[in-house]
Design an enzyme around this catalytic site. Structure first.
Site, short mmCIF file in Angstrom:
data_model
loop_
_atom_site.label_atom_id
_atom_site.label_comp_id
_atom_site.label_asym_id
_atom_site.label_seq_id
_atom_site.Cartn_x
_atom_site.Cartn_y
_atom_site.Cartn_z
N HIS A 282 -6.68 -14.21 -46.45
CA HIS A 282 -5.70 -13.50 -46.56
C HIS A 282 -5.05 -13.10 -48.02
CE1 HIS A 282 -4.33 -12.54 -42.33
NE2 HIS A 282 -4.60 -13.88 -41.92
N CYS B 56 -6.36 -8.10 -48.38
CA CYS B 56 -5.28 -7.47 -48.45
C CYS B 56 -4.59 -7.50 -49.63
CB CYS B 56 -4.33 -7.49 -47.40
SG CYS B 56 -5.20 -7.29 -45.55
#
Length: 410
Positions: A222, A278
């Site tokens: 993440h 991301c």
């Protein structure tokens, strides 16, 4: 006592000779007869010679021993101590305490044993395996986080990490001992991708870096953005990576990543980062961003605000990110039939298929083409919801260069 010898003269007369006489004269014809020595006389003479030699040897030994005895006898006897010193010695002897009784002696013997028993046991051996040596021409840190058991869990990030390790070892010639893996599947607590361990691994990667070192930092997990509090971001947002314990320990923001991985690079050393997350476009805070269009045309964009130096100490840092700062990366089963990070897979495939010593521009175009093809294949699936904007890899660097002339060397 020796007996007389009987000798016969030439005239026939017998004569009696005394022992030890060498000649005798006849009283009748006056002839002198020479007497020869017998074997007994010869033996006796030899015995006397041997006795004389032995006596001479004894006299010689006595002569050698006499000087040593004279030296010993010549040394004066030790003087007795003066009366005052003698009295002091007597007083010291009198002042010495008497020996302890038997019971006290036994207690003194038992005290060392009690001290040994009172010492704490030695600590158990450490089960943590030591980190590989940071000094080498090629080394890498690979992080894969699936966040198992969390509501925001991912799929394929640990597989990305394993694929990257295999690629570096088999294709790029990295020694297996020079690669530090941090995933949730690792047995050692040092290899779990917590914030502390990721920080430690980043410091290990650049520690003592030297010219011609090839360093790789790969992260699959993440990523996010948060407010910039020091004013060094153009868009007012800091990019960050989310370690396994980010809910309690916090995230690792781009300012720290740049300070730890980028600025220590010395002249001649090169760092390649592959970030499959991301909001990862400028997660290394590198000042130069390569903006590429679909037709292959590109231009460099200066990203630094000028307040803080974001470059290296003479080395080079290049980062392949999965998407821009405001975009979300994706993983797809199109490539391998099971979930895998699109960025990690397309990067490895591009390097393998591009041929020997490809340029950075060729690799970037191959990666973008592979992801576009995967997105188009997914779009034909009725259950797939296409994002508003397709995320494509982004290249950032510590300095501008010609991406179609510069060879990619890992």
């Amino acid at each position: 006592m020796a007996s007389r010898r009987e000798v016969r003269c030439r005239c026939g007369r017998w004569m009696s000779a005394q022992p030890g006489v060498s000649s005798i004269q006849c009283t009748t014809c006056h002839t002198v007869t020479q007497l020869s020595s017998s074997l007994v006389d010869i033996a006796r003479g030899a015995n006397r010679v041997l006795q004389g030699l032995q006596q001479l040897r004894r006299q010689h030994k006595q002569q050698q021993q006499q000087p040593q005895q004279q030296q010993i006898m010549a040394q004066p006897p030790p003087l007795p101590p003066p009366k005052r010193q003698h009295k002091q010695q007597q007083q010291q002897i009198i002042a010495q305490p008497p020996p302890p009784p038997r019971r006290q002696h036994k207690q003194q013997k038992q005290q060392p044993q009690q001290q040994v028993m009172a010492q704490p046991p030695p600590p158990p051996p450490k089960l943590l395996e030591p980190l590989p040596s940071p000094f080498g021409k090629k080394r890498a840190v690979i992080c894969g986080l699936d966040y198992k058991g969390k509501s925001y869990s991912l799929e394929g990030c640990i597989s990305d990490a394993k694929s990257m390790r295999t690629f570096l070892v088999k294709q790029m010639g990295f020694p297996i001992d020079s690669i530090l893996m941090l995933t949730e599947d690792e047995a050692s607590p040092q290899r779990i991708p917590t914030k502390k361990n990721i920080r430690k691994a980043m410091r290990w990667l650049v520690e003592g870096n030297r010219a011609r070192d090839s360093l790789v930092f790969h992260y699959s997990g993440h990523g996010s953005q948060q407010k910039d509090y020091n004013g060094d971001e153009v868009d007012g947002q800091d990019e960050a990576l989310a370690p396994l314990d980010h809910e309690t320990e916090g995230k690792i923001i781009d300012d720290e990543i740049n300070k730890t991985l980028v600025r220590p690079l010395v002249h001649g050393a090169k760092l390649h980062a592959v970030i499959d997350a991301c909001n990862s476009g400028t997660v290394l805070d590198l000042p130069s961003v390569c903006r590429m269009e679909r037709n292959g045309f590109y231009e460099w964009e200066h990203q630094a605000s000028g307040r803080t130096y974001k470059g290296t100490n003479g080395g080079t840092a290049i980062c392949f990110s999965a998407c821009d700062d405001h975009e979300a990366s994706g993983y797809t089963p199109v490539f391998t039939g099971k979930n895998a990070g699109a960025m990690t897979y397309s990067f490895i495939k591009a390097v393998k298929t591009a041929g020997p010593a490809p340029t950075y521009g060729l690799l970037l175009n191959l990666m973008c083409s592979a992801i576009r093809e995967a997105q188009s294949r997914l779009a034909s699936d009725e259950n797939y919801t296409s994002p508003e904007e397709t995320a494509e890899p982004l290249l950032t660097s510590s300095e501008e260069f010609d991406i179609y002339a510069t060879k990619f060397v890992l």
